[in-house]
Design an enzyme around this catalytic site. Sequence first.
Site, mmCIF file in Angstrom:
data_model
loop_
_atom_site.group_PDB
_atom_site.id
_atom_site.type_symbol
_atom_site.label_atom_id
_atom_site.label_comp_id
_atom_site.label_asym_id
_atom_site.label_seq_id
_atom_site.Cartn_x
_atom_site.Cartn_y
_atom_site.Cartn_z
ATOM 1 C CE LYS A 111 16.653 -18.990 20.994
ATOM 2 N NZ LYS A 111 15.597 -19.965 20.791
ATOM 3 N NE ARG A 168 12.518 -16.855 15.482
ATOM 4 C CZ ARG A 168 13.103 -16.093 16.393
ATOM 5 N NH1 ARG A 168 14.213 -16.497 16.967
ATOM 6 N NH2 ARG A 168 12.595 -14.935 16.739
HETATM 7 C C1 7PM Z 1 16.339 -12.970 24.097
HETATM 8 C C2 7PM Z 1 16.513 -14.341 24.218
HETATM 9 C C3 7PM Z 1 15.656 -12.448 23.038
HETATM 10 C C4 7PM Z 1 15.954 -15.189 23.283
HETATM 11 C C5 7PM Z 1 15.122 -13.291 22.081
HETATM 12 C C6 7PM Z 1 15.238 -14.660 22.222
HETATM 13 C C7 7PM Z 1 12.605 -18.840 19.063
HETATM 14 C C8 7PM Z 1 11.466 -18.200 18.593
HETATM 15 C C9 7PM Z 1 12.584 -16.857 19.909
HETATM 16 C C10 7PM Z 1 12.861 -20.200 18.676
HETATM 17 C C11 7PM Z 1 10.834 -20.085 17.406
HETATM 18 C C12 7PM Z 1 15.495 -15.323 19.941
HETATM 19 C C13 7PM Z 1 14.724 -15.602 21.190
HETATM 20 N N1 7PM Z 1 13.294 -17.981 19.855
HETATM 21 N N2 7PM Z 1 10.585 -18.812 17.767
HETATM 22 N N3 7PM Z 1 11.465 -16.956 19.137
HETATM 23 N N4 7PM Z 1 11.942 -20.773 17.851
HETATM 24 N N5 7PM Z 1 9.993 -20.733 16.594
HETATM 25 O O1 7PM Z 1 16.651 -15.780 19.903
HETATM 26 O O2 7PM Z 1 13.833 -20.860 19.075
HETATM 27 O O3 7PM Z 1 15.020 -14.619 19.056
HETATM 28 S S1 7PM Z 1 12.970 -15.456 20.860
#
Ligand code: 7PM
Length: 285
Positions: free
Chosen positions: A229, A264
Amino acid sequence: MTCSAPPSAVLHCGNYRLDLARPLIMGIVNVTPDSFSDGGLHARTDTAVAHARALLAAGADILDIGGESTRPGAEPVPLSEELDRVIPVIEALAGEGVLLSIDTYKPEVMRAAVAAGAGMINDVFGLRQPGALEAAAGTDAAVCVMHMQGTPQTMQAAPVYTDVVAEVAAFLSERVAACQAAGIARDRIVVDPGFGFGKTTAHNIALLRGLGEIVRRTGRPLLAGLSRKSVLGRITTREKATDRVAASVASGLVAVQNGARILRVHDVDATLDMVRVWQALEEAA
Ligand code: 7PM
């Protein structure tokens, strides 16, 4: 409002029972349009399924399948497009003997994904969209309720908290209560502080430090999503997401030490090594 009961060690997810005695690894499977070739629906499905199988081989316990409708800053994807992206992937992986999670906030996608074989619903809106709570309650899947301030389009503009740990814990406790009131048994519920979703660097750091308090206050197993992130990019000055693997593993270890039970992640192999090191130290205690 504290809850002294420890998070239950077993999570109920449809036909699956997940033992949370050791930290589990959720591998991220993004089903996105192929930017290289215009291979169409089949090529996209095959790419996602191949990636999912690689994550499984690397040791993933759960696969989180998303059609990119919930990414920060992203515009919503139409329902039919999201279904076209994720359902074929879930159908292809349903026989693999691994727990499949659907990353969506849309009730229709939740129902279709569980019918196709998903055993967990991962909702970055914490089942707050109209009909989402009812849709999840109508399945026997586990749910992950995440905290987000604002919406993916606006959340990073100017996040404000008086006490981020207390406020996120209170929000998650309220969502656990709402789930239970809707008929979702407590042993189906996971909570997630939502790193990066309406949080500054300082907020994310405070949350990582305060994870134990959130676990205690909610009384539920906690999922942490820190992988690659931008907060890790800011801390390390690594602009490229793929250069943030070490920072992801380091923050994942802190999360586990502070009580996280599901990580995750994109990088399952490196995360598994970290979990094994943590486990070896736990077993020696
Ligand atoms: C750009 C920035 C693309 C951030 C994708 C993301 C989470 C999630 C995401 C989390 C849960 C990523 C994020 N983050 N679901 N979906 N917890 N439960 O890093 O922190 O995939 S999207």
